[in-house]
Structures are given as C-alpha cells and as structure tokens.
Design an enzyme around this catalytic site. Structure first.
Site, PDB file in Angstrom:
ATOM      1  N   LYS A 130     -11.324  -5.489  -2.276  1.00 53.47           N
ATOM      2  CA  LYS A 130     -12.357  -4.287  -2.408  1.00 53.47           C
ATOM      3  C   LYS A 130     -11.677  -3.352  -3.190  1.00 53.47           C
ATOM      4  CE  LYS A 130     -14.135  -4.599   2.300  1.00 53.47           C
ATOM      5  NZ  LYS A 130     -13.217  -4.547   3.611  1.00 53.47           N
ATOM      6  N   LYS A 166       0.844  -1.053  -0.038  1.00 53.78           N
ATOM      7  CA  LYS A 166      -0.004   0.033   0.045  1.00 53.78           C
ATOM      8  C   LYS A 166       1.000   1.295  -0.073  1.00 53.78           C
ATOM      9  CE  LYS A 166      -4.055  -2.130   1.572  1.00 53.78           C
ATOM     10  NZ  LYS A 166      -4.960  -2.302   3.043  1.00 53.78           N
ATOM     11  N   LYS A 197      -5.499 -11.884  -5.059  1.00 55.16           N
ATOM     12  CA  LYS A 197      -6.643 -12.169  -4.032  1.00 55.16           C
ATOM     13  C   LYS A 197      -7.883 -10.977  -4.485  1.00 55.16           C
ATOM     14  CE  LYS A 197      -5.832  -8.799  -0.258  1.00 55.16           C
ATOM     15  NZ  LYS A 197      -5.776  -8.643   0.897  1.00 55.16           N
TER      16      LYS A 197
HETATM   17  P1  TYM Z   1     -10.522  -6.632   5.484  1.00 56.81           P
HETATM   18  O1  TYM Z   1     -11.488  -5.628   6.108  1.00 56.81           O
HETATM   19  O2  TYM Z   1      -9.521  -6.336   4.659  1.00 56.81           O
HETATM   20  O3  TYM Z   1     -11.142  -7.991   5.494  1.00 56.81           O
HETATM   21  C1  TYM Z   1     -12.323  -8.617   6.429  1.00 56.81           C
HETATM   22  C2  TYM Z   1     -12.092 -10.304   6.452  1.00 56.81           C
HETATM   23  O4  TYM Z   1     -12.069 -10.762   5.160  1.00 56.81           O
HETATM   24  C3  TYM Z   1     -11.148 -11.440   4.676  1.00 56.81           C
HETATM   25  N1  TYM Z   1     -10.637 -11.566   3.469  1.00 56.81           N
HETATM   26  C4  TYM Z   1     -10.618 -12.435   2.674  1.00 56.81           C
HETATM   27  N2  TYM Z   1     -10.821 -13.686   2.799  1.00 56.81           N
HETATM   28  C5  TYM Z   1     -10.599 -14.683   1.626  1.00 56.81           C
HETATM   29  N3  TYM Z   1     -10.374 -14.080   0.581  1.00 56.81           N
HETATM   30  C6  TYM Z   1     -10.240 -13.041   0.145  1.00 56.81           C
HETATM   31  N4  TYM Z   1      -9.954 -12.630  -1.021  1.00 56.81           N
HETATM   32  C7  TYM Z   1     -10.341 -12.141   1.254  1.00 56.81           C
HETATM   33  N5  TYM Z   1     -10.324 -10.788   1.502  1.00 56.81           N
HETATM   34  C8  TYM Z   1     -10.557 -10.471   2.650  1.00 56.81           C
HETATM   35  C9  TYM Z   1      -9.953 -10.983   5.633  1.00 56.81           C
HETATM   36  O5  TYM Z   1      -8.887 -11.906   5.817  1.00 56.81           O
HETATM   37  C10 TYM Z   1     -10.647 -10.505   6.776  1.00 56.81           C
HETATM   38  O6  TYM Z   1     -10.592 -11.630   7.765  1.00 56.81           O
HETATM   39  N6  TYM Z   1      -7.109  -5.793   9.080  1.00 56.81           N
HETATM   40  C11 TYM Z   1      -8.130  -6.578   8.826  1.00 56.81           C
HETATM   41  C12 TYM Z   1      -9.375  -5.982   9.691  1.00 56.81           C
HETATM   42  C13 TYM Z   1      -9.135  -6.050  11.414  1.00 56.81           C
HETATM   43  C14 TYM Z   1      -9.043  -7.332  12.083  1.00 56.81           C
HETATM   44  C15 TYM Z   1      -8.730  -7.030  13.256  1.00 56.81           C
HETATM   45  C16 TYM Z   1      -9.413  -8.591  11.720  1.00 56.81           C
HETATM   46  C17 TYM Z   1      -8.931  -4.975  12.192  1.00 56.81           C
HETATM   47  N7  TYM Z   1      -8.737  -5.517  13.252  1.00 56.81           N
HETATM   48  C18 TYM Z   1      -8.686  -7.752  14.480  1.00 56.81           C
HETATM   49  C19 TYM Z   1      -9.086  -9.525  12.594  1.00 56.81           C
HETATM   50  C20 TYM Z   1      -8.928  -9.078  14.181  1.00 56.81           C
HETATM   51  C21 TYM Z   1      -8.682  -6.012   7.680  1.00 56.81           C
HETATM   52  O7  TYM Z   1      -8.292  -5.201   6.737  1.00 56.81           O
HETATM   53  O8  TYM Z   1      -9.643  -7.165   7.159  1.00 56.81           O
END
Ligand code: TYM
Length: 322
Positions: free
Chosen positions: A193, A109, A190
């Site tokens: 969004k 990023k 992957k």
């Molecule tokens: P985020 O918002 O990008 O994604 C939310 C959840 O979706 C999963 N995910 C995926 N799983 C499978 N295939 C994909 N292509 C895919 N894209 C996204 C992510 O692994 C995630 O579980 N940093 C985190 C948010 C966060 C968080 C936390 C998670 C903040 N604090 C504490 C767990 C615990 C994030 O940006 O997820």
C-alpha cells in the site's frame, strides 16, 4: 474452525491483500471466523484522524465486497473490542525487547523515519493479542506476515510455560500461489500500500483499462521463454502466480501453455479483470450505506467480545491479576 485474521485500514486495498489474504478468508469462513479491521495498528504510522475514519469504513466494505458474509463470519473493528489493547499489555510483559527489535518490518519502517512511534516496535505484540484472544487455530495471512505469526506462537508458548496452559498456539496458513504478490514494476519487492509505484500495484477498485495497462506494462525479462522460475524470472513468475491463484492451476502447468509473454499477459489481465470487476461493483453498491455498515461492525464487535472477554479473563487470572 476458529480463525482470526486482520487487515490494516491504511490505504487502498490491492491485489496482494486480496489473493494473499482476503480470498483465503472467504474460502474458510464459518461461524467461528473473525475478521478484524485493525485500526489500532494503523496508528503506528502517521495518519490523519478523518482519513483513518473513512478508511476503516472503506476497508470493512472491501471485506464484504470480496465475499465475506457477516451473517456467517464476524467482521469487526479492532478498537471496538477493548480487550485487544488490554491483552496487548499483558503480552508486552511476556515478549522481549530483543525479539521485537529484530522484526524485519520494524527495522524497515523504523529506518525510514527518525523518532518513530513506540507502537511500531510493539506492533507485533498487539497482533499476537488479536490472534490469541480468539483461541485461533488458523491464521490465514500473506507471506509477509510469517515472522509476526512466529512471534505470536512464541509468545503463546512462553506464556503457557510461565503461567500454565492458557493460550492456544496458532498456525499461519498461506495460499498455494501468490502468498507474496510482487510489485509489477519492481518484482523483487512485494506489492504494498505504501511504497509501490503507481503502475506497480493493482488496486481492487481499479478500472479494467488500468488493470490491463498495468499488467501489460509489468516488468519481465529479456528472454522469451515462458517458464516458472521465481529466482531468475521474478516478474514473469509473479504473473504466473497471480494467474495460478485465480484459476487454481499450478504456475508451471500454466507456463507450459504459452510461448509468448504478450499472450500470457493478455490472459492474466482478462482473468484478473474477471475476478475484480464484481468486487468493485459490489463495493460501490455497499459503501454509500454507512448505517448498514455500522450495524454490521457493531454486531461483529459484540460477537468478538463474547469470545475475547473470557480468553482475556483466563490470561489475566493466570498472570495473577485479581
Ligand atoms: P496488512 O494490512 O499489511 O495486509 C493484510 C493482509 O494482506 C496480506 N498481504 C499480501 N499478501 C500477498 N502479497 C502481498 N503483496 C501482500 N501484501 C499484504 C498480508 O500478509 C495480510 O495477511 N499486521 C497485519 C495485520 C494484522 C493481522 C493481525 C493479521 C493485525 N493483526 C492478526 C493476522 C492476524 C498487516 O499489517 O497486514
């Protein structure tokens, strides 16, 4: 079992979010499960205030529409529980610059924009705070969060070694299949969004006809053997993983039933449409009632603060704050 996980309100939720994370959350929900819309994390990238406000409500609605029951688990918004930002500071004084600058997502990023925000670097510390504040034992996440989770574990272990046994060291949990759903047009990347092509990601609110079109147009390969082989056949294997997650059968077993890509694609499309249609319907019912939604997240924040407050105090005391 104490569980915490989070999702950023940074755009339309897609099939990767659902299969990789939210569906697991539904399956393991219990009165000790905490699910957080991480609006503070969304501030690390450019986002207009009015868009963030709407997307935070969209995202909370999505969790409910997917089947999280707020009478059981707590659904809340990160910024409503001030301990997250406070705990993050404590942990910034435990994490090192070196380990943060080595994070893959940070490097990706940061390389896209000059003058990136400091929050982009310290982001995994805030995520560690989210997790450690709840004494979470398990953290259900998709595969792309593995490295961040490892950092949370390292920070907790270092904290305990330095200040005495204070924080619970969590483990990450991934689904058996579709832990990393790939972009349908570029199956080595992957589904995401921010950077997926319009045909590359299936959104949870897509119309059935769009879902079908996207799956039928998914990039595969020029062979015609249906085989689960993520390395050599990433596009086809991605479809098999999606199908596997939805049906519970293993990708290889599914593959053995098909001899033509077209037939597999049709059945994957049907299965995904069946899975997502009730979610979209429920979302459209729930989203207009903002007052009800606000009451759910206010209640969630109260429950979250009841747990996070004492853990924050424990950490602050251990570090020597009066
Ligand atoms: P985020 O918002 O990008 O994604 C939310 C959840 O979706 C999963 N995910 C995926 N799983 C499978 N295939 C994909 N292509 C895919 N894209 C996204 C992510 O692994 C995630 O579980 N940093 C985190 C948010 C966060 C968080 C936390 C998670 C903040 N604090 C504490 C767990 C615990 C994030 O940006 O997820």
């Amino acid at each position: 079992m104490r569980i915490l996980s989070g999702i950023q309100p940074s755009g339309d939720m897609h099939l990767g979010n659902y299969l990789g994370a939210i569906k697991q959350w539904v399956n393991v929900q219990n009165p000790e499960a905490f699910y957080c819309v991480v609006d503070l994390h969304a501030l690390t990238l450019e986002i207009a205030p009015e868009v963030l406000r709407e997307q935070t409500l969209d995202c909370a609605t999505t969790l409910l529409a997917c089947g999280i029951d707020p009478e059981i688990s707590a659904v809340f918004v990160q910024s409503h529980v001030a301990y997250h930002a406070q705990m993050s500071w404590l942990l910034e004084c435990v994490a090192s610059y070196g380990e943060l600058s080595r994070m893959t997502q940070f490097k990706e990023k940061a390389s896209r924009k000059e003058g990136y925000r400091v929050g982009l670097l310290t982001y995994p510390v805030l995520m560690a705070a989210d997790i450690l504040l709840y004494d979470a034992v398990e953290v259900p996440v998709g595969d792309d969060q593995r490295q961040h989770l490892e950092l949370a574990r390292n920070v907790a272990e270092r904290f305990n070694a330095r200040y005495g046994d204070t924080l619970t060291v969590p483990v990450g949990v991934q689904p058996a299949a579709a832990a990393r759903v790939m972009d349908l047009q570029e199956p080595t990347r992957k589904m995401s969004k921010s950077i997926s092509s319009p045909l590359g990601s299936i959104l949870l609110l897509d119309d059935p006809s769009d879902i079908e079109k996207k799956i039928k147009k998914a990039v595969t390969d020029t062979e015609n053997e249906v085989r689960y082989d993520p390395e050599n056949k990433p596009g086809l294997s991605n479809l098999l993983e999606i199908f596997s997650n939805v049906t519970g059968e293993s990708p290889s077993v599914i593959a053995s039933r098909y001899s033509r890509y077209g037939d597999l694609k049709s059945d994957v499309a049907t299965a995904v449409i069946e899975e997502l249609t009730p979610i979209a319907k429920r979302y459209r019912e729930l989203r207009p009632d903002v007052a009800a939604l606000r009451s759910v997240i206010a209640d969630g924040a109260r429950r979250a603060a009841d747990v996070a407050g004492p853990v924050y105090q424990r950490a602050a005391n251990a570090m020597g704050l009066l």
